[in-house]
Design a protein around this motif. Structure first.
Motif, PDB file in Angstrom:
ATOM      1  N   SER A 144      18.170   1.286   4.554  1.00 32.08           N
ATOM      2  CA  SER A 144      19.564   1.511   4.923  1.00 32.08           C
ATOM      3  C   SER A 144      20.100   2.767   4.248  1.00 32.08           C
ATOM      4  N   PRO A 145      20.674   3.696   5.002  1.00 36.31           N
ATOM      5  CA  PRO A 145      21.256   4.896   4.378  1.00 36.31           C
ATOM      6  C   PRO A 145      22.514   4.572   3.583  1.00 36.31           C
ATOM      7  N   TYR A 146      23.068   3.353   3.793  1.00 33.70           N
ATOM      8  CA  TYR A 146      24.298   2.963   3.112  1.00 33.70           C
ATOM      9  C   TYR A 146      24.031   2.180   1.828  1.00 33.70           C
ATOM     10  N   SER A 147      23.044   1.261   1.870  1.00 34.73           N
ATOM     11  CA  SER A 147      22.779   0.432   0.689  1.00 34.73           C
ATOM     12  C   SER A 147      22.382   1.279  -0.507  1.00 34.73           C
ATOM     13  N   ILE A 148      21.602   2.336  -0.275  1.00 36.44           N
ATOM     14  CA  ILE A 148      21.173   3.187  -1.390  1.00 36.44           C
ATOM     15  C   ILE A 148      22.371   3.861  -2.041  1.00 36.44           C
ATOM     16  N   MET A 149      23.445   4.111  -1.260  1.00 32.92           N
ATOM     17  CA  MET A 149      24.636   4.731  -1.836  1.00 32.92           C
ATOM     18  C   MET A 149      25.310   3.818  -2.848  1.00 32.92           C
ATOM     19  N   ARG A 150      25.053   2.512  -2.773  1.00 30.27           N
ATOM     20  CA  ARG A 150      25.704   1.570  -3.683  1.00 30.27           C
ATOM     21  C   ARG A 150      24.848   1.240  -4.906  1.00 30.27           C
ATOM     22  N   LEU A 151      23.751   1.947  -5.104  1.00 29.21           N
ATOM     23  CA  LEU A 151      22.931   1.727  -6.294  1.00 29.21           C
ATOM     24  C   LEU A 151      23.504   2.513  -7.479  1.00 29.21           C
ATOM     25  N   ASN A 152      23.598   1.858  -8.611  1.00 29.47           N
ATOM     26  CA  ASN A 152      24.012   2.545  -9.833  1.00 29.47           C
ATOM     27  C   ASN A 152      22.791   3.244 -10.426  1.00 29.47           C
ATOM     28  N   THR A 153      22.636   4.519 -10.129  1.00 32.30           N
ATOM     29  CA  THR A 153      21.455   5.274 -10.543  1.00 32.30           C
ATOM     30  C   THR A 153      21.620   5.927 -11.913  1.00 32.30           C
ATOM     31  N   ALA A 154      22.791   5.796 -12.527  1.00 35.59           N
ATOM     32  CA  ALA A 154      23.031   6.434 -13.821  1.00 35.59           C
ATOM     33  C   ALA A 154      22.262   5.710 -14.915  1.00 35.59           C
ATOM     34  N   SER A 155      21.504   6.461 -15.714  1.00 34.99           N
ATOM     35  CA  SER A 155      20.769   5.864 -16.828  1.00 34.99           C
ATOM     36  C   SER A 155      21.634   5.775 -18.080  1.00 34.99           C
ATOM     37  N   ASP A 156      22.732   6.550 -18.128  1.00 30.35           N
ATOM     38  CA  ASP A 156      23.682   6.449 -19.241  1.00 30.35           C
ATOM     39  C   ASP A 156      25.033   6.975 -18.757  1.00 30.35           C
ATOM     40  N   ASP A 157      26.042   6.802 -19.608  1.00 27.43           N
ATOM     41  CA  ASP A 157      27.410   7.149 -19.214  1.00 27.43           C
ATOM     42  C   ASP A 157      27.593   8.638 -18.967  1.00 27.43           C
ATOM     43  N   SER A 158      26.715   9.491 -19.529  1.00 28.10           N
ATOM     44  CA  SER A 158      26.868  10.932 -19.353  1.00 28.10           C
ATOM     45  C   SER A 158      26.662  11.353 -17.903  1.00 28.10           C
ATOM     46  N   LYS A 161      40.248  27.298  -0.049  1.00 31.94           N
ATOM     47  CA  LYS A 161      40.569  28.671  -0.407  1.00 31.94           C
ATOM     48  C   LYS A 161      41.281  28.655  -1.748  1.00 31.94           C
ATOM     49  N   ALA A 162      40.773  29.439  -2.699  1.00 30.36           N
ATOM     50  CA  ALA A 162      41.358  29.495  -4.040  1.00 30.36           C
ATOM     51  C   ALA A 162      41.216  30.901  -4.582  1.00 30.36           C
ATOM     52  N   THR A 163      42.258  31.384  -5.202  1.00 29.20           N
ATOM     53  CA  THR A 163      42.282  32.740  -5.772  1.00 29.20           C
ATOM     54  C   THR A 163      41.821  33.789  -4.762  1.00 29.20           C
ATOM     55  N   GLY A 164      42.180  33.572  -3.490  1.00 25.65           N
ATOM     56  CA  GLY A 164      41.799  34.505  -2.444  1.00 25.65           C
ATOM     57  C   GLY A 164      40.354  34.399  -2.009  1.00 25.65           C
ATOM     58  N   LYS A 165      39.613  33.477  -2.576  1.00 32.83           N
ATOM     59  CA  LYS A 165      38.207  33.284  -2.249  1.00 32.83           C
ATOM     60  C   LYS A 165      38.030  32.012  -1.435  1.00 32.83           C
ATOM     61  N   LEU A 166      36.870  31.930  -0.733  1.00 31.58           N
ATOM     62  CA  LEU A 166      36.582  30.801   0.133  1.00 31.58           C
ATOM     63  C   LEU A 166      35.388  30.008  -0.377  1.00 31.58           C
ATOM     64  N   GLY A 167      35.376  28.721  -0.052  1.00 26.80           N
ATOM     65  CA  GLY A 167      34.253  27.879  -0.440  1.00 26.80           C
ATOM     66  C   GLY A 167      34.183  26.633   0.411  1.00 26.80           C
ATOM     67  N   SER A 168      33.107  25.894   0.240  1.00 25.73           N
ATOM     68  CA  SER A 168      32.956  24.622   0.950  1.00 25.73           C
ATOM     69  C   SER A 168      32.121  23.684   0.098  1.00 25.73           C
ATOM     70  N   ILE A 169      32.316  22.410   0.323  1.00 26.05           N
ATOM     71  CA  ILE A 169      31.579  21.363  -0.372  1.00 26.05           C
ATOM     72  C   ILE A 169      31.271  20.272   0.652  1.00 26.05           C
ATOM     73  N   ILE A 170      30.108  19.657   0.546  1.00 30.03           N
ATOM     74  CA  ILE A 170      29.695  18.666   1.552  1.00 30.03           C
ATOM     75  C   ILE A 170      29.475  17.310   0.888  1.00 30.03           C
ATOM     76  N   LEU A 171      30.104  16.290   1.456  1.00 24.83           N
ATOM     77  CA  LEU A 171      29.820  14.913   1.070  1.00 24.83           C
ATOM     78  C   LEU A 171      28.913  14.302   2.131  1.00 24.83           C
ATOM     79  N   PRO A 172      27.661  13.968   1.783  1.00 23.49           N
ATOM     80  CA  PRO A 172      26.800  13.284   2.758  1.00 23.49           C
ATOM     81  C   PRO A 172      27.203  11.818   2.878  1.00 23.49           C
ATOM     82  N   TRP A 173      27.576  11.391   4.058  1.00 20.40           N
ATOM     83  CA  TRP A 173      27.878   9.972   4.295  1.00 20.40           C
ATOM     84  C   TRP A 173      26.620   9.351   4.897  1.00 20.40           C
ATOM     85  N   GLY A 174      25.926   8.580   4.072  1.00 22.36           N
ATOM     86  CA  GLY A 174      24.580   8.139   4.404  1.00 22.36           C
ATOM     87  C   GLY A 174      23.628   8.900   3.498  1.00 22.36           C
ATOM     88  N   PHE A 175      22.766   8.170   2.795  1.00 25.89           N
ATOM     89  CA  PHE A 175      21.949   8.747   1.736  1.00 25.89           C
ATOM     90  C   PHE A 175      21.105   9.929   2.200  1.00 25.89           C
TER      91      PHE A 175
END
Length: 398
Positions: free
Chosen positions: A86-100, A338-352
């Motif tokens: 399932s591309p969704y179930s894997i998103m709900r796994l706590n993969t962090a080995s520590d709080d950092s 758009k920030a400080t006159g510059k452009l950018g993008s970020i992608i959130l994958p929905w589904g692992f």
């Protein structure tokens, strides 16, 4: 002392020595038999754990698409069956080995688990909705008896590298098991960030890799320093992979971060990155927009209209914008800004698998201190993308 007595003593000495050698050999064989039996039990348990993880969806079967408590652990895709996760179930796994490895956002007073492809292009899920290792071990019935870890990695290695800014030329290289993939089909998409809005202009096409497993793709954008994200979906003989690359004129560190707020409804919040990291490199007001693209079964993208208007996001106020995506559709949420006159993008994958993420679950516990670790490998599909699952198992007993 007569000769006969001496012969008897020598014979007795030889007999005792032979008995000692025999006892030592027997003890060694006995210890080896015990080790073999213990290792066989671990190997059998590794098979059981792997089959449960890969061939059972868990309970409830669609737990990856809900906020519900999990009462049975498994990652199989309930709609596809077989060796499909399932591309969704894997998103709900706590993969962090520590709080950092967790991300804290004060705007919601919530810690988020970080399943990353690279910084920002990550699946950031509320920690309270994630299934931790202890819970999974309890549901598998191995608490105190066995330890395990799961590594989920793409079968194909797809890398994208820029060659020239204008015209924009990108090189895609595809390998599998270290060998180049010749003649692979590439479905690619360029998300060009336009200054107006800022909006996303999509360029899509299909090409193939050459005998060296590479392809050169060019775009005439009329921009000497374009801001863009690029995704490519690779297919050859039923084996599929994903690659991506992002270039932001606003810098490598994104000014905004999308965070998953609710699995049931597909609610996403878009927060200012300064409110999360406090990094002065993103110390600026941001104008942002959001666009969602559904990923079809043949690796095409279809834009899905969102109830989101371009808006101004200030730093230092712990304010955020909220949008809602179709929770039952695998795809990509592209946030342009758009920030400080510059452009950018970020992608959130929905589904692992939609952006080719990798995950390690339980690996932080470490198996290096154990004499024997059994490993099981499975080839699986995650929403059509080819992955390898490695399950490592070790005994916690003496």
């Amino acid at each position: 002392m007569t000769g006969a007595t001496i012969d008897h003593l020598i014979s007795l000495t030889i007999l005792i020595a032979a008995l000692l050698v025999a006892m030592m050999t027997f003890n060694g064989l006995f210890a080896s038999a015990i080790d073999y039996d213990r290792n066989r039990q671990i190997a059998n348990k590794a098979i059981d754990i792997t089959n449960t993880i890969c061939l059972s969806p868990g309970n409830p079967p669609n737990w990856g698409q809900t906020n519900d408590t999990v009462s049975g652990f498994g990652l199989q895709d309930p709609k596809a069956g077989g060796y499909a996760l399932s591309p969704y179930s894997i998103m709900r796994l706590n993969t962090a080995s520590d709080d950092s490895q967790l991300v804290y956002y004060g705007g919601t007073d919530t810690y988020y688990n970080n399943i990353s492809t690279s910084y920002g292009h990550a699946i950031l899920t509320p920690l309270g909705d994630c299934v931790n290792y202890t819970t999974a071990a309890e549901l598998l019935g191995i608490t105190g008896s066995y330890g395990f870890s799961v590594d989920i990695t793409p079968t194909l290695d797809v890398t994208v590298s820029p060659v020239n800014p204008e015209p924009l030329i990108l090189n895609v290289n595809v390998t599998g098991s270290g060998l180049p993939l010749s003649g692979a089909t590439l479905n690619y998409n360029l998300f060009h960030i336009d200054n107006t809005g800022p909006s996303v202009v999509v360029y899509s096409n299909v090409t193939q890799t050459d005998p060296s497993g590479s392809a050169s793709i060019s775009f005439d954008l009329g921009d000497h320093n374009p801001s863009y994200s690029f995704t490519v979906y690779v297919s050859l003989g039923g084996v599929n992979g994903v690659g991506y690359y992002t270039h932001n004129t606003a810098g490598d560190l994104p000014f905004v971060l999308p965070l998953i707020q609710d699995f049931d409804d597909g609610k996403i919040i878009i927060a200012h990155n300064w409110d999360i990291t406090g990094d002065d490199r993103v110390h600026a007001t941001v104008f942002c927009n959001a666009t969602f693209f559904i990923l079809t079964s043949d690796f095409q993208l279809q834009e899905y209209p969102l109830n989101f208007e371009p808006a101004l996001l200030n730093y230092g106020e712990f304010k955020f914008f909220e949008t809602q995506i179709p929770s039952s559709e695998v795809g990509l949420l592209v946030v342009s800004y758009k920030a400080t006159g510059k452009l950018g993008s970020i992608i959130l994958p929905w589904g692992f698998s939609s952006l080719g993420a990798s995950a390690s679950y339980g690996s932080g516990l470490g198996s290096g201190g154990y004499d024997f670790v059994a490993t099981e490998l499975r080839q699986v599909k995650i929403d059509g993308v080819s992955y390898q699952v490695k399950v490592s198992t070790w005994s916690l007993g003496d």
